[in-house]
Design a protein around this motif. Structure first.
Motif, PDB file in Angstrom:
ATOM      1  N   ILE A 783       0.803  -1.158   0.191  1.00  0.00           N
ATOM      2  CA  ILE A 783       0.160  -0.284   0.154  1.00  0.00           C
ATOM      3  C   ILE A 783       1.130   1.285  -0.065  1.00  0.00           C
ATOM      4  CG2 ILE A 783      -1.720   1.259   1.371  1.00  0.00           C
ATOM      5  CD1 ILE A 783      -2.525  -1.350   2.418  1.00  0.00           C
ATOM      6  N   MET A 784       1.762   1.360   0.737  1.00  0.00           N
ATOM      7  CA  MET A 784       3.078   2.312   0.708  1.00  0.00           C
ATOM      8  C   MET A 784       3.505   2.597  -0.600  1.00  0.00           C
ATOM      9  SD  MET A 784       3.832   4.824   2.205  1.00  0.00           S
ATOM     10  CE  MET A 784       2.810   4.624   3.677  1.00  0.00           C
ATOM     11  N   VAL A 785       3.751   1.546  -1.196  1.00  0.00           N
ATOM     12  CA  VAL A 785       4.196   1.468  -2.788  1.00  0.00           C
ATOM     13  C   VAL A 785       3.315   2.386  -3.542  1.00  0.00           C
ATOM     14  CG1 VAL A 785       4.785   0.279  -4.850  1.00  0.00           C
ATOM     15  CG2 VAL A 785       5.802  -0.458  -2.740  1.00  0.00           C
ATOM     16  N   HIS A 786       2.035   1.995  -3.320  1.00  0.00           N
ATOM     17  CA  HIS A 786       0.838   2.736  -4.052  1.00  0.00           C
ATOM     18  C   HIS A 786       0.902   4.327  -3.678  1.00  0.00           C
ATOM     19  CE1 HIS A 786      -2.627   4.292  -5.829  1.00  0.00           C
ATOM     20  NE2 HIS A 786      -3.178   4.308  -4.587  1.00  0.00           N
ATOM     21  N   VAL A 787       1.115   4.408  -2.163  1.00  0.00           N
ATOM     22  CA  VAL A 787       1.032   5.927  -2.066  1.00  0.00           C
ATOM     23  C   VAL A 787       2.144   6.806  -2.285  1.00  0.00           C
ATOM     24  CG1 VAL A 787       1.283   7.393   0.023  1.00  0.00           C
ATOM     25  CG2 VAL A 787      -0.118   5.351   0.283  1.00  0.00           C
ATOM     26  N   GLN A 788       3.276   5.928  -2.441  1.00  0.00           N
ATOM     27  CA  GLN A 788       4.638   6.886  -2.910  1.00  0.00           C
ATOM     28  C   GLN A 788       4.712   7.041  -4.291  1.00  0.00           C
ATOM     29  OE1 GLN A 788       6.802   8.459  -0.802  1.00  0.00           O
ATOM     30  NE2 GLN A 788       5.427   7.953   0.601  1.00  0.00           N
ATOM     31  N   THR A 789       4.215   6.037  -5.177  1.00  0.00           N
ATOM     32  CA  THR A 789       4.127   6.162  -6.694  1.00  0.00           C
ATOM     33  C   THR A 789       2.807   6.746  -7.188  1.00  0.00           C
ATOM     34  OG1 THR A 789       3.076   3.882  -6.925  1.00  0.00           O
ATOM     35  CG2 THR A 789       5.757   4.069  -6.807  1.00  0.00           C
ATOM     36  N   GLY A 790       2.045   6.671  -6.403  1.00  0.00           N
ATOM     37  CA  GLY A 790       0.534   7.172  -7.108  1.00  0.00           C
ATOM     38  C   GLY A 790       0.031   6.260  -7.957  1.00  0.00           C
ATOM     39  N   SER A 791       0.438   5.025  -8.118  1.00  0.00           N
ATOM     40  CA  SER A 791      -0.049   4.230  -9.324  1.00  0.00           C
ATOM     41  C   SER A 791      -0.293   2.928  -8.960  1.00  0.00           C
ATOM     42  CB  SER A 791       1.047   4.114 -10.472  1.00  0.00           C
ATOM     43  OG  SER A 791       0.979   3.176 -11.323  1.00  0.00           O
ATOM     44  N   TYR A 792      -1.466   2.566  -9.193  1.00  0.00           N
ATOM     45  CA  TYR A 792      -1.757   1.053  -8.951  1.00  0.00           C
ATOM     46  C   TYR A 792      -1.025  -0.085  -9.658  1.00  0.00           C
ATOM     47  CZ  TYR A 792      -5.766   2.388  -6.080  1.00  0.00           C
ATOM     48  OH  TYR A 792      -6.235   2.832  -4.936  1.00  0.00           O
ATOM     49  N   ARG A 793      -0.692   0.530 -10.995  1.00  0.00           N
ATOM     50  CA  ARG A 793       0.114  -0.508 -11.843  1.00  0.00           C
ATOM     51  C   ARG A 793       1.634  -0.805 -11.256  1.00  0.00           C
ATOM     52  NH1 ARG A 793       0.120   2.278 -17.530  1.00  0.00           N
ATOM     53  NH2 ARG A 793       2.346   1.713 -17.514  1.00  0.00           N
ATOM     54  N   TRP A 794       2.099   0.345 -10.646  1.00  0.00           N
ATOM     55  CA  TRP A 794       3.556  -0.110  -9.844  1.00  0.00           C
ATOM     56  C   TRP A 794       3.448  -0.812  -8.646  1.00  0.00           C
ATOM     57  CZ3 TRP A 794       7.470  -0.071 -12.599  1.00  0.00           C
ATOM     58  CH2 TRP A 794       7.724   0.949 -13.730  1.00  0.00           C
ATOM     59  N   MET A 795       2.122  -0.693  -8.094  1.00  0.00           N
ATOM     60  CA  MET A 795       1.935  -1.442  -6.786  1.00  0.00           C
ATOM     61  C   MET A 795       1.566  -2.930  -7.500  1.00  0.00           C
ATOM     62  SD  MET A 795      -1.422  -1.094  -4.225  1.00  0.00           S
ATOM     63  CE  MET A 795      -2.514  -2.163  -5.391  1.00  0.00           C
ATOM     64  N   LEU A 796       1.140  -3.361  -8.339  1.00  0.00           N
ATOM     65  CA  LEU A 796       0.840  -4.623  -8.789  1.00  0.00           C
ATOM     66  C   LEU A 796       2.174  -5.175  -9.294  1.00  0.00           C
ATOM     67  CD1 LEU A 796      -2.553  -4.531 -10.817  1.00  0.00           C
ATOM     68  CD2 LEU A 796      -2.198  -5.290  -8.440  1.00  0.00           C
ATOM     69  N   PHE A 797       2.874  -4.306 -10.109  1.00  0.00           N
ATOM     70  CA  PHE A 797       4.207  -4.755 -10.462  1.00  0.00           C
ATOM     71  C   PHE A 797       5.203  -5.125  -9.442  1.00  0.00           C
ATOM     72  CE2 PHE A 797       8.822  -3.929 -11.605  1.00  0.00           C
ATOM     73  CZ  PHE A 797       8.946  -4.645 -12.748  1.00  0.00           C
ATOM     74  N   SER A 798       5.086  -4.329  -8.090  1.00  0.00           N
ATOM     75  CA  SER A 798       5.762  -4.689  -6.933  1.00  0.00           C
ATOM     76  C   SER A 798       5.403  -6.275  -6.397  1.00  0.00           C
ATOM     77  CB  SER A 798       5.562  -3.609  -6.043  1.00  0.00           C
ATOM     78  OG  SER A 798       4.450  -3.739  -5.201  1.00  0.00           O
ATOM     79  N   ILE A 799       4.247  -6.393  -6.760  1.00  0.00           N
ATOM     80  CA  ILE A 799       3.974  -7.830  -6.129  1.00  0.00           C
ATOM     81  C   ILE A 799       4.247  -8.941  -7.202  1.00  0.00           C
ATOM     82  CG2 ILE A 799       1.769  -9.388  -5.792  1.00  0.00           C
ATOM     83  CD1 ILE A 799       0.490  -6.731  -4.794  1.00  0.00           C
ATOM     84  N   ALA A 800       4.080  -8.858  -8.514  1.00  0.00           N
ATOM     85  CA  ALA A 800       4.205  -9.714  -9.555  1.00  0.00           C
ATOM     86  C   ALA A 800       5.653 -10.233  -9.869  1.00  0.00           C
ATOM     87  CB  ALA A 800       3.550  -9.400 -11.232  1.00  0.00           C
ATOM     88  N   PHE A 801       6.572  -8.939  -9.976  1.00  0.00           N
ATOM     89  CA  PHE A 801       7.971  -9.204 -10.500  1.00  0.00           C
ATOM     90  C   PHE A 801       8.668 -10.024  -9.312  1.00  0.00           C
ATOM     91  CE2 PHE A 801      12.390  -7.699 -10.318  1.00  0.00           C
ATOM     92  CZ  PHE A 801      12.678  -8.218 -11.500  1.00  0.00           C
ATOM     93  N   PRO A 802       8.529  -9.564  -8.137  1.00  0.00           N
ATOM     94  CA  PRO A 802       9.221 -10.366  -6.886  1.00  0.00           C
ATOM     95  C   PRO A 802       8.817 -11.926  -6.898  1.00  0.00           C
ATOM     96  CG  PRO A 802       8.579  -8.014  -6.152  1.00  0.00           C
ATOM     97  CD  PRO A 802       7.891  -8.492  -7.479  1.00  0.00           C
ATOM     98  N   THR A 803       7.541 -12.057  -7.205  1.00  0.00           N
ATOM     99  CA  THR A 803       7.109 -13.189  -6.902  1.00  0.00           C
ATOM    100  C   THR A 803       7.431 -14.129  -8.072  1.00  0.00           C
ATOM    101  OG1 THR A 803       4.821 -12.650  -6.228  1.00  0.00           O
ATOM    102  CG2 THR A 803       4.767 -14.798  -7.213  1.00  0.00           C
ATOM    103  N   ALA A 804       7.424 -13.800  -9.425  1.00  0.00           N
ATOM    104  CA  ALA A 804       8.043 -14.277 -10.364  1.00  0.00           C
ATOM    105  C   ALA A 804       9.711 -14.474 -10.190  1.00  0.00           C
ATOM    106  CB  ALA A 804       8.098 -13.774 -11.701  1.00  0.00           C
TER     107      ALA A 804
END
Length: 861
Positions: A783-804
């Motif tokens: 959630i803080m990633v979203h707050v700092q980037t202002g983007s849900y896309r980057w928030m989702l990327f911060s989940i998908a990329f480390p998972t992969a």
């Protein structure tokens, strides 16, 4: 104001020789009392925040500029019959478009057209501050110069003729000492006077030398389009167009129907000048402005001024020394870490009882727990309270952390940190100011990624800031340690120290490599800024300024994270409870529960207390007994006795039996019933998790995760840890239960349930450790990633990329280790050495895409 702010009187070739405007407030017929919009601008470390606090007091509001993550601070105050809204612009070194902060500041000035711009200048380093001042005046803005830090200038024997400076700039100059509150009233008078005069001085005209013909030609072409003059002076726009400013190009295309002819003229003028002079337009503009700044400085500084070696110079001789700088930096980082994370965590021991009291209060007003099933309102209510308490428990840490960051910023040392580490970190797409976020996130095991991500707001380079945001969660936060400890204790007891060293350092190696990868791929299109870092004079931070910023930033965290955490907690609760137990399972558990009650009643029938516990009191008695035991575990027997006596004054014998055999038998019967109930509820919870949506997802993932050695239980534990890292061990404790082994430790149960401690089990444990190290950030951090980037896309990327990435690394290590037949420690050593070798190769190769760092300006005037 009575007339258009932008003026086209651009024929003056020298600085305006105007007298200093009077500072007394005068009311005119054309300027009735009204609400004024005032912008507060200036370079970093000039005391801008201190003056903002001085002018506005506590009437402040912090948000973000629309569409971007740059912080917007506004405040209000009244003076001279006017209500004034003060907007604190981002600290910038100029009005170009190198950085997001510069573009935000410039767009605000052009679009909002404030009535007055208060330019905060550092009197002790006048030349540095004037670089922005002349650009503001070139833009034709109604400027009031707040010549701050006059006390520092006096200590350095710097004497400035403020009247002469006002004359050269065409703007009033007010001497201030913000941290002492000096000059605030005069500054307010100057703001009102500047906003209410009807005849504003024209923009400042700088002689660009050999570039003047090109500037004049483009200016004349722009004046044929009057709509442009509504947004900015044509001469200023001409210089920005010649300098290939992307925002200036956009402005031209927006307001000129057919801009191709002007663009072609600009290209020809630029090419002719650079061919004839052998320098670029950008270099010529910078050189001409620097000459103008030097000329103003020479004219306004007292001829007898002798710049002495200052305390800042003496301190920098130590903290920026080639050999001592790393030692001092490590000391400062360790101090910040110790005071904020370690000691802040100690403070939570005092705040947590308050939160626990709030939970007890909530539990008291919610419907009472049943014997096996809790009412939905109680279960959901306590779940939300626990989620909120988890968030609020970090507040003491954040208050200390943000106070220390404010101290580092205001003292001037934060700029030194960036200077010391930028040369190393920029090789991996990062920035010198990425250091603090990494430390707070857990470079030393025990940090937290939430404050680490929040600390990235001070990084001026947007690409480096994004790389830091996306890699800071790789650090070893405190919540990861329990799972590491569990697995190391089960599978690596003989190599625990070596494995802990690998774990503690491989996360930093991975963060640097991933930052390099991201900065050259998905982040390559983001804007960057030349590394320009001013070294401000050291100064004492004010208690007021530090406290205000600490409270503001902590409140933003509570507001923006807390509300979303509660919302997501409802979703997680639902996923863990649906579809619930089947009818057959419910009947089986209810039958076992009834059997336990029957055993209790039979045991109690052999004592004199049977009639004192009718069926309607049974559930309340068991709940009170559980509450009594929980309170006693906190070593508070008096409170436990008082609470139980208040609810069941005639049944104290059940919790405090004497020597009488009947009393001891009654107490033992209740204890056995409570234990049976606890075991049943735990088993029901396990069954519910297995049947839940999350449990089914865990099973559905086995075809993929089997290559990393993960079964469905590990999958569920890792999924639950997304909400909070600590829940991974708690979930494993629920999943690896065995009725026949109630007395086994969790380590024993995990070893037994996960296939033993043989080589294959150890490799699977190593795969879990590596995956957990690279696992996506927890819910609060995401959630803080979203707050700092202002983007849900980057928030989702911060989940998908480390998972992969984590699953790929874990699968490779487990599959290759199993195929080759190596033990887990050897596999970890090989993985570590390979990552370290890659880090050295990438580091030595350098950042071939990055631009060279700009030379550091001196701190002297």
């Amino acid at each position: 104001m009575a007339e258009r702010r932008w003026r086209l009187g651009l024929t003056r070739a020298s600085y305006p020789n105007c007298s200093r405007p009077a500072l007394a407030v005068t009311e005119t017929a054309s300027a009735d009392a009204r609400r004024l919009l005032v912008a507060l601008g200036g370079q970093q470390n000039a005391g801008k925040s201190t003056l903002f606090n001085l002018l506005t007091g506590a009437r402040q509001h912090v948000a973000n500029y629309p569409g971007v993550t740059v912080e917007k601070k506004t405040g209000t105050f009244s003076h001279g019959g006017h209500a004034i809204e003060l907007v604190d612009l981002p600290g910038t070194y100029g009005l170009t478009s190198f950085s997001l902060e510069e573009r935000v500041a410039r767009d605000f000035l052009l679009l909002e057209q404030p009535d007055v711009v208060v330019n905060v200048a550092d009197a002790s380093s006048l030349r540095r501050s004037l670089r922005l001042t002349v650009q503001l005046r070139e833009l034709g803005l109604p400027v009031v110069v707040a010549l701050n830090m006059m006390d520092v200038a006096a200590r350095r024997s710097v004497v400035i003729d403020t009247d002469a400076l006002a004359g050269h700039l065409g703007a009033p100059v007010v001497a201030t000492v913000g941290r002492r509150g000096e000059g605030g009233a005069r500054l307010k008078d100057a703001i009102i006077a500047r906003a209410t005069i009807s005849d504003a001085p024209p923009p400042l005209v700088i002689d660009y030398g050999a570039m003047e013909p090109a500037v004049t030609g483009v200016t004349e072409a722009l004046t044929r389009h009057p709509s442009l003059a509504d947004h900015c002076p044509p001469r200023w726009l001409a210089t920005r167009l010649l300098d290939c400013d992307a925002e200036a190009m956009r402005l031209l295309r927006t307001h000129v129907p057919e801009p191709d002819a002007i663009l072609a003229q600009i290209d020809r003028a630029r090419a002719d000048f650079e061919t004839a002079e052998g320098v670029t337009i950008a270099d010529q503009i910078a050189s001409s402005r620097e000459q103008a700044v030097r000329a103003i400085e020479t004219a306004v500084l007292d001829r007898g001024t002798r710049v002495r070696r200052t305390w800042s110079d003496r301190i920098d001789a130590v903290v920026l020394n080639r050999w001592l700088a790393p030692v001092v930096l490590l000391g400062v980082i360790a101090t910040v870490y110790e005071l904020s994370i370690v000691q802040g965590y100690e403070v939570t021991h005092y705040t947590w009882p308050v939160l626990a009291t709030w939970r007890a209060f909530a539990a008291g007003i919610l419907p009472e727990a049943g014997f096996l099933y809790d009412p939905l309102l109680r279960a959901l209510g306590l779940w939300l309270v626990d989620s909120a308490n988890t968030l609020l428990n970090y507040v003491p840490i954040f208050l200390i952390l943000f106070s220390l960051i404010a101290v580092l910023e205001d003292s001037g040392y934060m700029a030194r940190i960036a200077v010391i580490l930028d040369r190393l970190l920029r090789r991996f797409g990062l920035h010198g100011q990425s250091t603090l976020p990494y430390v707070l996130s857990g470079v030393f095991a025990g940090g937290c990624a939430v404050p680490g991500v929040m600390a990235t707001r001070s990084i001026p380079d947007h690409r480096a800031r994004m790389a830091t945001i996306l890699t800071a969660p790789f650090m070893n936060c405190l919540a990861k340690v329990p799972l590491y400890t569990l697995l190391l204790g089960v599978y690596f007891a003989d190599s625990m120290s070596l494995m802990m060293f690998y774990i503690a350092t491989i996360t930093l190696i991975a963060a640097l490599l991933v930052a390099k990868l991201l900065s050259t791929t998905v982040l390559s299109g983001l804007e960057t800024a030349p590394f320009i870092m001013e070294l401000p004079n050291y100064q004492w931070p004010t208690v007021r300024g530090v406290a205000l910023r600490a409270v503001e930033r902590t409140w933003v965290y509570v507001q923006k994270v807390g509300t979303v955490v509660i919302a997501v907690a409802v979703v997680v609760f639902t996923l863990l409870h649906l579809p619930g137990l089947s009818q057959t399972e419910q009947e089986a558990f209810e039958a076992r529960g009834q059997a336990a009650i029957s055993d209790f009643e039979a045991a109690l029938a052999r004592t004199p207390f049977a009639e004192q516990v009718p069926p309607q009191r049974l559930v309340g008695l068991v709940n009170a007994y559980d509450a009594y035991r929980a309170t006693r575990l906190n070593a508070d027997r008096n409170t436990a006795d008082a609470d139980f006596r208040a609810r069941f004054p005639d049944l104290m014998v059940f919790v405090a039996p004497g020597r009488d055999r009947a009393e001891r038998a009654a107490s033992r019967a209740l204890r056995n019933l409570a234990s049976a109930r606890k075991a049943l509820r735990r088993e029901m919870r396990e069954t519910r998790i297995v049947n839940s949506v999350l449990g089914r997802i865990g099973r559905s993932l086995e075809p993929v995760t089997q290559f990393a050695g993960f079964d469905w239980k590990i999958n569920v534990a890792l999924l639950s840890s997304f909400a909070a890292r600590e829940s991974s061990v708690a979930t494993l404790g629920v999943l690896f239960q065995d009725g026949a082994d109630e007395n086994q430790s969790l380590e024993q149960r995990v070893a037994h349930g996960a296939g033993g401690t043989d080589g294959r089990g150890a490799l699977a444990a190593l795969a879990v450790i590596l995956f957990f190290a690279l696992y996506p950030p927890c819910l609060a951090t995401t959630i803080m990633v979203h707050v700092q980037t202002g983007s849900y896309r980057w928030m989702l990327f911060s989940i998908a990329f480390p998972t992969a990435l984590g699953l790929g690394v874990a699968s490779a290590v487990y599959s290759l280790g199993t195929a080759v037949g190596v033990d887990a420690v050897t596999a970890m050593t090989t993985t570590y050495l390979a990552a370290l070798a890659m880090l050295v190769i990438v580091g030595l190769a350098g950042d071939w895409r990055s631009r060279p760092a700009a030379p550091l300006p001196q701190t002297s005037t």
